[in-house]
Each structure stands twice: as structure tokens, then as C-alpha cells.
Scaffold this motif. Structure first.
Motif, mmCIF file in Angstrom:
data_model
loop_
_atom_site.group_PDB
_atom_site.id
_atom_site.type_symbol
_atom_site.label_atom_id
_atom_site.label_comp_id
_atom_site.label_asym_id
_atom_site.label_seq_id
_atom_site.Cartn_x
_atom_site.Cartn_y
_atom_site.Cartn_z
ATOM 1 N N TRP A 118 -11.284 3.529 -7.767
ATOM 2 C CA TRP A 118 -10.984 2.438 -8.814
ATOM 3 C C TRP A 118 -12.377 1.556 -9.262
ATOM 4 C CZ3 TRP A 118 -6.318 3.435 -9.848
ATOM 5 C CH2 TRP A 118 -5.578 3.883 -8.887
ATOM 6 N N ASP A 170 -7.681 1.835 7.772
ATOM 7 C CA ASP A 170 -6.627 1.073 7.441
ATOM 8 C C ASP A 170 -6.237 0.309 9.004
ATOM 9 O OD1 ASP A 170 -6.098 1.451 4.698
ATOM 10 O OD2 ASP A 170 -5.679 3.473 5.396
ATOM 11 N N GLU A 220 -19.386 2.671 -0.695
ATOM 12 C CA GLU A 220 -18.651 1.849 -1.922
ATOM 13 C C GLU A 220 -18.899 0.576 -2.251
ATOM 14 O OE1 GLU A 220 -14.541 4.671 -1.318
ATOM 15 O OE2 GLU A 220 -14.528 2.669 -0.505
ATOM 16 N N ILE A 250 -14.280 -2.850 2.966
ATOM 17 C CA ILE A 250 -14.943 -1.678 2.077
ATOM 18 C C ILE A 250 -16.020 -0.769 2.629
ATOM 19 C CG2 ILE A 250 -16.675 -3.357 1.007
ATOM 20 C CD1 ILE A 250 -16.149 -1.946 -1.889
ATOM 21 N N GLN A 264 -2.549 -4.642 -7.545
ATOM 22 C CA GLN A 264 -3.057 -5.592 -6.454
ATOM 23 C C GLN A 264 -2.773 -7.017 -7.209
ATOM 24 O OE1 GLN A 264 -6.974 -4.138 -5.710
ATOM 25 N NE2 GLN A 264 -6.263 -3.438 -3.614
ATOM 26 N N SER A 273 -1.666 3.962 3.791
ATOM 27 C CA SER A 273 -2.536 2.833 4.114
ATOM 28 C C SER A 273 -1.735 1.576 4.592
ATOM 29 C CB SER A 273 -3.343 2.266 2.745
ATOM 30 O OG SER A 273 -2.494 2.115 1.739
ATOM 31 N N ASP A 283 -8.623 -3.991 0.276
ATOM 32 C CA ASP A 283 -9.616 -2.787 0.290
ATOM 33 C C ASP A 283 -9.592 -2.306 -1.088
ATOM 34 O OD1 ASP A 283 -10.654 -0.723 1.161
ATOM 35 O OD2 ASP A 283 -9.050 0.226 2.167
ATOM 36 N N THR A 284 -10.688 -1.479 -1.553
ATOM 37 C CA THR A 284 -10.592 -0.678 -2.547
ATOM 38 C C THR A 284 -11.417 0.653 -2.310
ATOM 39 O OG1 THR A 284 -10.945 -0.682 -5.006
ATOM 40 C CG2 THR A 284 -12.478 -1.780 -3.638
ATOM 41 N N MET A 285 -11.519 1.432 -3.200
ATOM 42 C CA MET A 285 -12.600 2.919 -2.942
ATOM 43 C C MET A 285 -13.114 2.986 -4.343
ATOM 44 S SD MET A 285 -9.260 5.652 -3.213
ATOM 45 C CE MET A 285 -10.486 6.857 -2.977
ATOM 46 N N GLY A 325 0.777 -1.271 0.069
ATOM 47 C CA GLY A 325 -0.114 -0.156 -0.032
ATOM 48 C C GLY A 325 0.986 1.176 0.061
ATOM 49 N N ASN A 333 -5.652 -0.135 -0.368
ATOM 50 C CA ASN A 333 -6.233 0.412 -1.574
ATOM 51 C C ASN A 333 -5.427 1.143 -2.491
ATOM 52 O OD1 ASN A 333 -7.972 2.096 -3.105
ATOM 53 N ND2 ASN A 333 -8.196 3.619 -1.250
#
Lengths: 302, 302
Positions: free
Chosen positions: B149, B234, B173, B169, B128, B28, B144-146, B7, B122
Motif C-alpha cells: 500500500w 498481528d 516499511e 508497522i 480502512q 490478520s 497496520d499497513t505494508m 482485516g 493491513n
């Protein structure tokens, strides 16, 4: 013990992303009484107009709600028109016609004056105190209020709160009433106004209890089939106060249990428009959903 | 078992209603590693610039974080500037300078390739997957993502999700990723993309788990002394994955316990700016707060 509830009876016209209902049975006292009736006897004080149909009274009578305190006044019943978007936490009011509710003066029948438990639904705080002046010595006084009174009648509301044991209120209104953005501090300030327990309704995020025993966080059931959130707060209060009145145990563990039962009642109520889900609800379903809540919140010690 | 985390490491400049911090340690991977280090060994892959001071590395080394995967590139370290209003759930980004992070290509050191647990913080879903292509056969892949993306690289993100066991998540989101407003249905759709467990972070409302065992609702501690929410997600992930890696037990009861430990770590982290609260935190404090969470959510059977 019997609960005396004072509040509104209404015709609601509601639009949600999942449908519409026109002039269906609503009102804070109605939702509260129907929910509480699963736990104990309920005595209702409210007002309806000449247009109020007998079938609605029959439904409440069948649920064993005592209607001797229900006034029938010349004129039309209170009407509310509202809609919800996908954020089901907030209603948009499109129209309010107070009608007979505008001149509502709660008259408590003699046979209700010994009520051990009183629930003051969300009405003018002046009227809430008028109710209290007509009852003898309730063991438990619970109340609801809203932003309209917090802003419009702050002094009167404070006088009422000084007489209230448990306040059921939503999250934004807790902050507004306390003038404090931090919820912990806000709840402390509200408790300093009178209520020894503050129960904060957070919609799809559950409920929080602040009392002398500390804090309790009640989960909300993630709902697959929510259709209409109208009345969720009042059915929550009905299950909560109904459970307390049935045990007359106000210790922390009993209050926590009552909050879960309130959450259970609200979770059923939002599955259909108006009070329709409560018409078919059974005690077995309530008990089964309580176990679902228990499982939902369960985790082991470290 | 050791966790491999990939990260960002950053300098954050943050303003909240409770104060300000300028160019403090953030990112993160940093928050995750510091939190997870209370539970197990952590191996970090990230990039910093020439301006990154030794004292921050010393802090991570003291927390037993393996930094052999930390690249030092020519240029400046990633910088983020943001602020929060009284609604501490949402940050407003004022400035982002990717700097050396713009060309970050995660290179997994040979000695990290046997990592049994991998956390993909993220970052770009392409990166990833690049990480996953360099590790052997992890027993647990969490990610994790946001929204950035979800919107910008939906196809790549789906390819990554197909390889992920547990997705952490946030609530909005989850809805965005699934294209579905109902959270239950949204979580089901996200699980159908790959992750067998979806852990939904709800900020001050706690967390929700959707897995094959059903649903779990974790409370959030009502916070009296929140100062800076940066890194809450995080540190939550660090406590969550850290706990799982320490037991290597991925059964429902262990996952629930891990979610509470994640919540515990996040509840500490927001008490101070940057990672400052984690610098002084002890295992005894973590265990005591776990008991507070237990008491917070406790209610009896009917």
C-alpha cells in the motif's frame, strides 16, 4: 584494576554516507583503550611503524593509557580502507595493508604481567594464547574474534576460547562459530567451548548476554546522528571490560551494567569519524547517556 | 472496552525450516482477534467463503470473539502460500488467492458502531477509511499497513494515517513510508503524517516506540523453539491494542506495558504453526512470560 589490551593500531580510511576520513587513527586496541580509559587504567600492547605520529601517542597518554608495551617497528603502520552504505551494520573492506602488523609478536613487558584483567582484541588466536602464556593469573580474560579466524583457524580459536571467561562477538559470527542458526542454541554451544559469558553485539539492535544467570537484552539507542560505525565493537568492549575492571565485580547485575556502559561508549563513538568523539567526551556525558538508556528500556510490572 | 478489528481471515499454507502446515487457519483479523481476546472483547469484521469450516468459528466464539460482522460470501476463502528460510524475519510469498477477499467491502454492523477502540489490520487504505466512516467516535484508532500500500496507494494511505492514533508497522516499511533511511528521522516523519505513536516491529530484535514521551525499546525474547513466524505481527498488535483497550489508559507507561504484552503474545504464537499455541495459552502463562521479559531487560542504575 588495570586492563592489559592486545590488538591493532591502525590508520583507517573510511567512507560512509555522511562523509570521509583519510588515514585517521584507528585499530582495535586504540578504540578499546580509549573507551576503557574512562573507567580504569589501560596497558596497551600493539605495534606501529616509523610513520606513526607523536600526536596520536600524546592523545593516548593524556587518556592515561600506558604505552610501555607499544612496539615501534621498522616499516609502515597497519592500514585499513573501508566503506559503509546506508546499512551501517556492515563494512566493505576495500584494502588492507598489514605492514608492521604482519610480523607482530606480542611481547608483554614485565610490569604488565600481573594484569588482573586482559582483553584480547580481534587478532590471530595463536597470538591471543601467546599473550596469555606471558601473564600470571588474570581474574578476567575477555576476548573478541571474527569470521576470518573462525573459518581460517578453527582449532587454534577453540584452544583460545577454552581459556577465555567472556567472549564479545557479533551475531553472525556467533552462529558461524557454533554452526547453528538458532541464536540461543548457538550461544549455548559457544559457552560450552569455554566462555562463561557470551556477549553478542547486534549493532543498531543492541546486545545480548548469555551467561549462567540467563539472558539479558540491552537496547541500542536509536541514533539520529550516526556518522561512522568504525570502532563501535571495540569501544563497546572498552566500556564493557573497563567497567568490569573498575569494579572487579563479575556478578550478573554488574555484567549487565557493564554491557550498558559498553553500549553508551559505542553510541558516542559512532557520532564522529575515528575516535574524535572520545576526545571531547566527559564522565558526566557518559552518566547522562546511561540514564537515557535506562529510560529507553524502562517498563513497569504488570 | 471492546475492540473492533477489520482485516483478513485466510487459509495459510506455510513451510518453515521446522515443518509445514497446509490450509491452516490464518489471516490478520484472526491472529489479532485471538490474541486480543485474552485482554478484552473483540468484534470482528471480515469475510470468508462457503468453504470455511464451523470449527474455526467455534474456536473464535470460544475465545469470546463477536462474529456478527463476519460475512460469508459465495466463493472460496482467501488463501496464502508462503515459506521462510532460516532468516525467519522475511516470508517469501509463493501464491496468493484473494478469492472472496477481492470484493471485500467492510460493513460495520449497527451494534459495532459505538466501538471505542478500532484496529485496522493491513488492508487497502481506502477500506480502512470506509471502516472509520461507519464508526462513531472511537477513543483509539490503531492501524497496520505494508509496503504494497505504501507503494501502490500512497495518497490514500496518507489520508488514512491522518485519522490514525497509533501505527504498528515494521522497520523497513517505516523507512519506505518516510523515504528516509535513518529510523529516528523516519519515525518523526511518520508521526508528522498523523499517528501520535509509531510502534516499529523489528521481529527477533523486538519493537521500538516513538511517541510524545520519547522512545521505548522493547526486547524480543531470544527464542529456542520458534517454528512459524506467520502472524507474529498481528498477534503483537492483538496483545498491544488488547491491553490498551482493557485499561483505556493511553499514557506512556501504559503504552510501554502494552508493547511488552504484544511481544509476549507474539513470542507464544511463533512457537507453533497457525494459531495453535493460542488455543492452549493461559493468562497465567502470559503473566509468567511478562515477568521473563521484565527480567530480560532489567539493569540497575549506575
Amino acid at each position: 584494576m588495570s586492563i592489559l589490551v592486545v590488538g591493532s593500531v591502525a590508520f583507517d580510511t573510511v567512507t560512509t554516507p555522511f562523509g570521509q576520513a583519510t588515514e585517521v587513527l584507528g585499530g582495535s586496541a586504540t578504540y578499546f583503550a580509549a573507551a576503557a580509559s574512562f573507567f580504569t587504567d589501560v596497558r596497551m600492547v600493539a605495534v606501529v611503524g616509523k610513520d606513526f605520529p607523536e600526536e596520536h601517542l600524546d592523545f593516548l597518554r593524556k587518556r592515561n593509557v600506558d604505552l610501555r608495551g607499544l612496539q615501534r617497528a621498522p616499516g609502515k603502520t597497519f592500514r585499513w580502507v573501508g566503506e559503509y552504505g546506508f546499512d551501517l551494520n556492515e563494512a566493505r573492506t576495500l584494502d588492507t595493508q598489514l605492514n608492521v602488523f604482519a610480523d607482530f609478536a606480542p611481547a608483554i613487558p614485565e610490569e604488565y604481567r600481573d594484569s588482573e584483567v586482559v582483553f584480547l582484541a580481534n587478532i590471530d588466536p595463536d597470538l591471543q594464547r601467546e599473550v596469555l602464556s606471558q601473564v600470571r593469573r588474570p581474574a578476567l580474560i575477555a576476548a573478541d574474534t571474527m569470521n576470518y579466524w573462525i573459518k581460517g583457524k578453527p582449532d587454534s580459536l577453540r584452544q583460545t576460547l577454552a581459556m577465555v571467561d567472556m567472549l564479545v562477538i557479533n551475531e553472525a559470527e556467533t552462529r558461524q562459530l557454533a554452526g547453528e542458526p538458532n541464536l540461543v542454541h548457538a550461544a549455548q554451544k559457544v559457552r560450552a567451548l569455554g566462555p562463561r559469558a557470551v556477549v553478542i553485539k547486534r549493532g543498531e539492535y543492541g546486545a545480548l548476554l548469555f551467561n549462567e544467570g540467563g539472558w539479558f537484552s540491552a537496547p541500542a539507542l536509536p541514533l539520529e546522528a550516526i556518522r561512522d560505525p568504525t570502532g563501535a565493537g571495540d569501544t563497546f568492549a572498552g566500556g564493557f571490560v573497563g567497567s568490569l575492571a573498575s569494579s572487579m565485580n563479575f556478578a550478573d547485575a554488574a555484567v549487565r551494567k557493564a554491557i550498558i556502559l559498553g553500549s553508551v561508549m559505542a553510541s558516542f563513538n559512532v557520532e564522529a569519524f575515528s575516535l574524535d568523539r572520545l576526545r571531547t567526551l566527559t564522565v558526566e556525558e557518559i552518566e547522562a547517556r546511561y540514564r537515557v538508556f535506562k529510560r529507553l528500556a524502562q517498563f513497569e510490572d504488570l
